[in-house]
Design an enzyme around this catalytic site. Sequence first.
Site, PDB file in Angstrom:
ATOM      1  N   GLY A  44       4.045   0.704  -6.404  1.00 18.88           N
ATOM      2  CA  GLY A  44       3.266  -0.534  -6.377  1.00 18.88           C
ATOM      3  C   GLY A  44       4.177  -1.703  -6.671  1.00 18.88           C
ATOM      4  O   GLY A  44       5.253  -1.523  -7.255  1.00 18.88           O
ATOM      5  N   CYS A  91       7.969   5.945  -8.382  1.00 22.35           N
ATOM      6  CA  CYS A  91       8.371   4.552  -8.616  1.00 22.35           C
ATOM      7  C   CYS A  91       7.493   3.908  -9.701  1.00 22.35           C
ATOM      8  O   CYS A  91       7.585   4.281 -10.852  1.00 22.35           O
ATOM      9  CB  CYS A  91       8.336   3.790  -7.296  1.00 22.35           C
ATOM     10  SG  CYS A  91       9.234   2.232  -7.393  1.00 22.35           S
ATOM     11  N   TYR A  92       6.630   2.965  -9.362  1.00 26.99           N
ATOM     12  CA  TYR A  92       5.737   2.370 -10.364  1.00 26.99           C
ATOM     13  C   TYR A  92       4.965   3.469 -11.099  1.00 26.99           C
ATOM     14  O   TYR A  92       4.724   3.373 -12.302  1.00 26.99           O
ATOM     15  CB  TYR A  92       4.778   1.398  -9.666  1.00 26.99           C
ATOM     16  CG  TYR A  92       3.767   0.747 -10.585  1.00 26.99           C
ATOM     17  CD1 TYR A  92       4.119  -0.345 -11.376  1.00 26.99           C
ATOM     18  CD2 TYR A  92       2.462   1.226 -10.670  1.00 26.99           C
ATOM     19  CE1 TYR A  92       3.199  -0.939 -12.231  1.00 26.99           C
ATOM     20  CE2 TYR A  92       1.534   0.636 -11.519  1.00 26.99           C
ATOM     21  CZ  TYR A  92       1.915  -0.438 -12.297  1.00 26.99           C
ATOM     22  OH  TYR A  92       0.992  -1.021 -13.128  1.00 26.99           O
ATOM     23  N   HIS A 144      11.423   6.944  -3.494  1.00 25.79           N
ATOM     24  CA  HIS A 144      10.247   7.272  -2.672  1.00 25.79           C
ATOM     25  C   HIS A 144      10.512   8.500  -1.801  1.00 25.79           C
ATOM     26  O   HIS A 144      11.171   8.397  -0.774  1.00 25.79           O
ATOM     27  CB  HIS A 144       9.893   6.082  -1.767  1.00 25.79           C
ATOM     28  CG  HIS A 144       9.375   4.914  -2.532  1.00 25.79           C
ATOM     29  ND1 HIS A 144       8.048   4.759  -2.828  1.00 25.79           N
ATOM     30  CD2 HIS A 144      10.008   3.859  -3.087  1.00 25.79           C
ATOM     31  CE1 HIS A 144       7.873   3.656  -3.526  1.00 25.79           C
ATOM     32  NE2 HIS A 144       9.050   3.086  -3.700  1.00 25.79           N
ATOM     33  N   GLU A 162       8.431   9.909   0.062  1.00 26.51           N
ATOM     34  CA  GLU A 162       7.570   9.882   1.254  1.00 26.51           C
ATOM     35  C   GLU A 162       8.186   9.159   2.443  1.00 26.51           C
ATOM     36  O   GLU A 162       7.732   9.339   3.567  1.00 26.51           O
ATOM     37  CB  GLU A 162       6.205   9.258   0.902  1.00 26.51           C
ATOM     38  CG  GLU A 162       6.204   7.758   0.608  1.00 26.51           C
ATOM     39  CD  GLU A 162       6.571   7.409  -0.849  1.00 26.51           C
ATOM     40  OE1 GLU A 162       7.165   8.261  -1.533  1.00 26.51           O
ATOM     41  OE2 GLU A 162       6.288   6.286  -1.269  1.00 26.51           O
ATOM     42  N   ASP A 190     -12.978   8.142  18.755  1.00 22.91           N
ATOM     43  CA  ASP A 190     -13.521   8.243  17.400  1.00 22.91           C
ATOM     44  C   ASP A 190     -15.000   8.604  17.405  1.00 22.91           C
ATOM     45  O   ASP A 190     -15.425   9.546  16.729  1.00 22.91           O
ATOM     46  CB  ASP A 190     -13.317   6.932  16.628  1.00 22.91           C
ATOM     47  CG  ASP A 190     -11.880   6.458  16.689  1.00 22.91           C
ATOM     48  OD1 ASP A 190     -11.014   7.278  17.036  1.00 22.91           O
ATOM     49  OD2 ASP A 190     -11.639   5.276  16.409  1.00 22.91           O
ATOM     50  N   LYS A 223      -5.641   7.994  13.333  1.00 22.85           N
ATOM     51  CA  LYS A 223      -5.992   8.145  14.747  1.00 22.85           C
ATOM     52  C   LYS A 223      -5.440   9.439  15.352  1.00 22.85           C
ATOM     53  O   LYS A 223      -6.149  10.156  16.055  1.00 22.85           O
ATOM     54  CB  LYS A 223      -5.443   6.938  15.517  1.00 22.85           C
ATOM     55  CG  LYS A 223      -5.916   6.859  16.934  1.00 22.85           C
ATOM     56  CD  LYS A 223      -7.166   6.038  16.994  1.00 22.85           C
ATOM     57  CE  LYS A 223      -7.701   5.895  18.394  1.00 22.85           C
ATOM     58  NZ  LYS A 223      -8.981   5.176  18.378  1.00 22.85           N
TER      59      LYS A 223
END
Length: 515
Positions: free
Chosen positions: A57, A84-85, A171, A173, A229, A371
């Site tokens: 964050g 991180c945060y 990070h 990710e 969708d 999606k």
Amino acid sequence: MSAPQETVLVLDFGSQYAQLIARRVRELNVFCKIVPFKISPEEIRRENPKGIILSGGPASVWAEASPKPHADLFKTEIPTLGICYGMQLMGQMMGGDVSRASHREFGKADFFVDQPQGLLNGLPNSIISWMSHGDYVTKLPSGFQAIGHTENTAIAAMANAPAKKYALQFHPEVAHTAMGKDILKNFLYAICGCKGEWTSQSFVETSVAEIRAQVGENKVVLGLSGGVDSSAAALLLHKAIGKNLIPIFVDTGMLRKNERAQVIEMFEKHFGIPLCVVDGEKQFLHELAGVVEPEKKRKIIGRLFVECFDAEAKKHPDAKFLAQGTLYPDVIESQSAFGGPSAVIKTHHNVGGLPERMNLKLVEPLRFLFKDEVREIGKVLGLPEKMLQRHPFPGPGLAIRILGEVTKERLDLLREADARFIEELEKSGQYSKTWQAFAVLLPVKTVGVMGDERTYEHVAALRAVTSTDGMTADWARLPPELLEKVSNRIINEVRGINRVAYDITSKPPGTIEWE
Ligand code: XMP
């Protein structure tokens, strides 16, 4: 009913990467949900997660208004990974110390593995990591050990293995972090004990059970457009509740050539699901007569759509639920993590105002999916490839692709030109390479010559863009031979158009649609 699926929660502290974390976890076959950072211990217990990940964050843990989770979060037995945060929070709230870095550390840094086990099992001595922080843990909380460092940060990763609490300053990710996925995999499988049961097939099974539990014997109305969708949502609901699903297809008269017939054919013939088709063309054309202003067109169409849908739904007074194909990016607005205790989940309604007006409870089975995940689900549910790959189509339809007044004649003209463009794109293999492609009818006439005759007819503009999310876009570099073919076909076959132009505007500064 199937067994509850293993779930990992991501607590969102306003990170631009929260969605990416959820994404990576699901790529590792574990279901993952983003939840507000303020989530209470009771709500967490209800979710019964196998693990918790605290996102990064932009705030400093020392800032007065910085987002803080419930004080008891770290007292649970649930395996937790702070990123991180999230690491700084864990450091501070569990009794360690956090300091402001003398210089903020952004970008690549060599991360040295000090304990190649547990979270860092199987990693080499050092990996390239992606940093983005201004604070760092300077004193470990009691029971923790430093398990990795960088040149500037002595405690770049820490662990309290018996308490199952882990944290990383970088990070894992993001793609820039080498082996980041291996680290997440260690957390999910070795530490949280996940088995990796999340697949498109398992999602369908779990959703079917959840839908049945939510709606019981009640009827459910659903607005079907024929897009990926709403079609996937309809098939999922039909699988769950069969005849109790009432799919409503509103023909606004602003649809593309053969679109209504194709949607009816697919649902009624292919899937055996009858549709309630509302024929709105006359009404829409009547109210749009003389209207040229784009936003006014949108408002009229939005209002009429709700009226038509509402009138049809009222024919089924026993319908107590409204299903929508709302997707994840519509639901989460991660920046609102700072907006207060009740913030974060912001429901975006594809059809403005529908649920509020109708006093129905919402069913949104796709609300945690991206999606491309919905396309996978659609595939499992048997949606034909052509439907899965369909370009997005705006709610107001062709009305915002006809500049100036919308009339039946002009709609027909545009439909014919558009159909030829799409047909040639499909034949050349370019359709799947573009995000959206369509024809636009301009409110001007130009002079031409056909045979020996002077013509004075309409202009069609072709628009084709590449994009990943529709937020930014570039004009597609279509092969000149393809453009030539499309132009020839439109001018020769569509009476009323004698000139074709190609739009070479990117977004920004342009928009994808012309209105
Ligand atoms: P723009 O034109 O703003 O479009 O670059 C971005 C994406 O949104 C679609 N779009 C709409 N969709 N109602 C919709 O449901 C609308 O009024 C609308 N306007 C634009 C557009 O097709 C593109 O995918």
